[in-house]
Write a protein that holds these residues in place. Structure first.
Motif, PDB file in Angstrom:
ATOM      1  N   ASP A  73     -64.814   1.049 -32.995  1.00 22.18           N
ATOM      2  CA  ASP A  73     -64.646   0.685 -31.569  1.00 22.18           C
ATOM      3  C   ASP A  73     -63.568   1.594 -30.978  1.00 22.18           C
ATOM      4  O   ASP A  73     -62.358   1.415 -31.249  1.00 22.18           O
ATOM      5  N   VAL A  74     -64.004   2.585 -30.216  1.00 22.59           N
ATOM      6  CA  VAL A  74     -63.068   3.548 -29.611  1.00 22.59           C
ATOM      7  C   VAL A  74     -62.580   2.992 -28.271  1.00 22.59           C
ATOM      8  O   VAL A  74     -63.386   2.657 -27.389  1.00 22.59           O
ATOM      9  N   LYS A  75     -61.340   2.903 -28.123  1.00 19.64           N
ATOM     10  CA  LYS A  75     -60.740   2.399 -26.890  1.00 19.64           C
ATOM     11  C   LYS A  75     -60.428   3.574 -25.944  1.00 19.64           C
ATOM     12  O   LYS A  75     -60.032   4.652 -26.370  1.00 19.64           O
ATOM     13  N   TYR A  76     -60.522   3.264 -24.604  1.00 19.98           N
ATOM     14  CA  TYR A  76     -60.229   4.311 -23.603  1.00 19.98           C
ATOM     15  C   TYR A  76     -59.891   3.648 -22.268  1.00 19.98           C
ATOM     16  O   TYR A  76     -60.243   2.486 -22.010  1.00 19.98           O
ATOM     17  N   GLY A  77     -59.277   4.452 -21.505  1.00 20.12           N
ATOM     18  CA  GLY A  77     -58.895   3.959 -20.191  1.00 20.12           C
ATOM     19  C   GLY A  77     -60.054   4.008 -19.201  1.00 20.12           C
ATOM     20  O   GLY A  77     -61.162   4.479 -19.501  1.00 20.12           O
ATOM     21  N   PRO A  78     -59.854   3.524 -17.968  1.00 24.41           N
ATOM     22  CA  PRO A  78     -60.903   3.482 -16.942  1.00 24.41           C
ATOM     23  C   PRO A  78     -61.474   4.871 -16.686  1.00 24.41           C
ATOM     24  O   PRO A  78     -60.757   5.875 -16.663  1.00 24.41           O
ATOM     25  N   ARG A  79     -62.790   4.926 -16.501  1.00 21.41           N
ATOM     26  CA  ARG A  79     -63.473   6.177 -16.235  1.00 21.41           C
ATOM     27  C   ARG A  79     -64.305   6.044 -14.949  1.00 21.41           C
ATOM     28  O   ARG A  79     -64.955   5.028 -14.743  1.00 21.41           O
ATOM     29  N   ASN A  80     -64.275   7.109 -14.178  1.00 23.34           N
ATOM     30  CA  ASN A  80     -65.123   7.270 -12.992  1.00 23.34           C
ATOM     31  C   ASN A  80     -65.241   6.005 -12.132  1.00 23.34           C
ATOM     32  O   ASN A  80     -66.328   5.508 -11.867  1.00 23.34           O
ATOM     33  N   PRO A  81     -64.132   5.476 -11.683  1.00 19.26           N
ATOM     34  CA  PRO A  81     -64.220   4.304 -10.804  1.00 19.26           C
ATOM     35  C   PRO A  81     -64.858   4.715  -9.478  1.00 19.26           C
ATOM     36  O   PRO A  81     -64.679   5.826  -8.997  1.00 19.26           O
ATOM     37  N   SER A  82     -65.613   3.827  -8.850  1.00 22.66           N
ATOM     38  CA  SER A  82     -66.290   4.097  -7.578  1.00 22.66           C
ATOM     39  C   SER A  82     -66.225   2.858  -6.688  1.00 22.66           C
ATOM     40  O   SER A  82     -66.073   1.732  -7.164  1.00 22.66           O
ATOM     41  N   VAL A  83     -66.398   3.107  -5.395  1.00 23.22           N
ATOM     42  CA  VAL A  83     -66.310   2.031  -4.385  1.00 23.22           C
ATOM     43  C   VAL A  83     -67.657   1.926  -3.686  1.00 23.22           C
ATOM     44  O   VAL A  83     -68.230   2.927  -3.226  1.00 23.22           O
ATOM     45  N   SER A  84     -68.145   0.725  -3.514  1.00 26.81           N
ATOM     46  CA  SER A  84     -69.367   0.453  -2.761  1.00 26.81           C
ATOM     47  C   SER A  84     -69.044  -0.474  -1.605  1.00 26.81           C
ATOM     48  O   SER A  84     -68.072  -1.243  -1.661  1.00 26.81           O
ATOM     49  N   VAL A  85     -69.872  -0.382  -0.553  1.00 29.26           N
ATOM     50  CA  VAL A  85     -69.638  -1.149   0.676  1.00 29.26           C
ATOM     51  C   VAL A  85     -70.834  -2.039   0.918  1.00 29.26           C
ATOM     52  O   VAL A  85     -71.997  -1.626   0.804  1.00 29.26           O
ATOM     53  N   SER A  86     -70.554  -3.244   1.354  1.00 32.99           N
ATOM     54  CA  SER A  86     -71.613  -4.182   1.673  1.00 32.99           C
ATOM     55  C   SER A  86     -71.204  -4.947   2.947  1.00 32.99           C
ATOM     56  O   SER A  86     -70.055  -5.435   3.029  1.00 32.99           O
ATOM     57  N   PRO A  87     -72.084  -5.089   3.911  1.00 29.81           N
ATOM     58  CA  PRO A  87     -73.443  -4.537   3.896  1.00 29.81           C
ATOM     59  C   PRO A  87     -73.438  -3.035   4.102  1.00 29.81           C
ATOM     60  O   PRO A  87     -72.499  -2.479   4.660  1.00 29.81           O
ATOM     61  N   SER A  88     -74.481  -2.392   3.647  1.00 32.67           N
ATOM     62  CA  SER A  88     -74.593  -0.953   3.813  1.00 32.67           C
ATOM     63  C   SER A  88     -75.042  -0.651   5.244  1.00 32.67           C
ATOM     64  O   SER A  88     -75.533  -1.519   5.964  1.00 32.67           O
ATOM     65  N   GLY A  89     -74.913   0.553   5.595  1.00 28.09           N
ATOM     66  CA  GLY A  89     -75.325   0.941   6.946  1.00 28.09           C
ATOM     67  C   GLY A  89     -74.164   0.915   7.928  1.00 28.09           C
ATOM     68  O   GLY A  89     -72.971   0.971   7.573  1.00 28.09           O
TER      69      GLY A  89
END
Length: 338
Positions: free
Chosen positions: A9-25
């Motif tokens: 079990d290889v441990k690692y820090g956060p990778r490629n965090p992203s933000v999404s918006v709702s509602p879209s548009g």
């Protein structure tokens, strides 16, 4: 020989965090928006913190960030920070664009200052909006039909009837809004012209009266010059040794020994004849003056002139000139007879 599986079990820090918006548009002002942050990490991210770009203090914490009744000032770039025991990392930014209809539309006029009749005026409408205003419509207050469209409205050769209140309607995809009214006053309207018209009328009447008076005076003087002088009554009033002196006999002409009124006034002769009733001396001036009565007021109804004698008649062939006109002033003094 039995073998066993070995799990690594290889441990690692956060990778490629992203933000999404709702509602879209499209995000419209007044609505609600939810931002969600996601990141791969082992162990999983246990803490999410939300930031708005260029703002140091965090906006919120948690995997989701809810913005209720979003406003235009909430527009901007948002990102999250994902963290676990092995590290932390920032997500990419998510731009939030809050849309809103036209705000506070206003009207300006150019040139500023007094608007003179016959000049040109340009009205310009301005409004804050997202997206920008795509249509401006111009109205005059209490007039239902529009006057023009476009951000600017030009009035050339403006007239007094163009005076009034103007406003614009700004419109975009979110909504529309009316500007405040702008009052346009054109110099030279009826209220500003009343005084000059009265002044002009007064001056005109005064000039006309003066011209009429001058004409009347000139006509009167001309009439007096052309009118012949009438024959004055010859009167002498005597009072107790004193007589009224200088009665004037005018325009007498000796023609054939008869007193005739001469309308012409050429070759005038003036003579003073003084009578002293106490003396018996004859007064001879080639004229016979006949008083009516010595005891009463002496009046001379006529003055007769003796025609020239034969010795003094003009030579034959020489035209006889018209006898000159004689003006005489007769002064009399009467003494009482005992």
């Amino acid at each position: 020989m039995n073998s066993s599986n070995l799990f690594i079990d290889v441990k690692y820090g956060p990778r490629n965090p992203s933000v999404s918006v709702s509602p879209s548009g499209e995000i419209v002002e007044g609505s609600s928006v939810t931002l969600t942050c996601s990141s791969d990490a082992n162990p999983p991210v246990y803490n999410y913190t939300w930031y708005k770009k260029n703002v140091t203090s965090p906006k919120a914490s948690g995997q989701s960030y809810n913005i209720t009744n979003i406003r235009s000032e909430d527009s901007g770039e948002y990102y999250c920070v994902a963290e676990n025991i092995y590290g932390l990392i920032n997500s990419s930014s998510q731009f939030i664009d809050v849309k809103y209809g036209p705000r506070n539309p206003s009207v300006s006029v150019s040139p500023s200052g007094e608007i003179v009749e016959g000049s040109s005026v340009t009205l310009t409408c301005s409004s804050d909006a997202n997206p920008p205003v795509y249509n401006y419509t111009w109205y005059k207050k209490n007039v239902t039909s529009p006057k023009a469209s476009g951000q600017s409205y030009s009035i050339t050769n403006i007239r007094s009837e163009d005076s009034g209140e103007y406003y614009c309607v700004a419109e975009n995809g979110i909504g529309s809004n009316n500007s405040t009214d702008l009052m346009i006053t054109v110099a030279g309207t009826q209220s500003s012209q009343k005084i000059p018209l009265v002044i002009y009328a007064s001056v005109g009447i005064t000039v006309a009266v003066l011209v009429l008076m001058v004409l009347c005076l000139s006509g009167f003087i001309w009439f007096r010059k052309k009118t012949p002088k009438s024959v004055s009554d010859t009167r002498i009033n005597a009072d107790s040794g004193q007589g009224i002196s200088n009665p004037t006999y005018e325009n007498f002409s000796s023609v054939g020994g008869t007193s005739v009124i001469n309308d012409q006034q050429d070759d005038l002769e003036y003579i003073n004849v003084n009578f002293d009733l106490a003396k018996t001396q004859d007064v001879s001036l080639n004229a016979t003056v006949q008083p009516t009565n010595q005891d009463e007021e002496v009046q001379y109804a006529a003055v007769k002139f003796n025609p020239p004698s034969a010795a003094t008649k003009p030579m034959t062939g020489v035209a006889e000139e018209e006898s000159p006109v004689l003006y005489s002033t007769v002064n009399t003094s009467r003494t009482n007879t005992t």
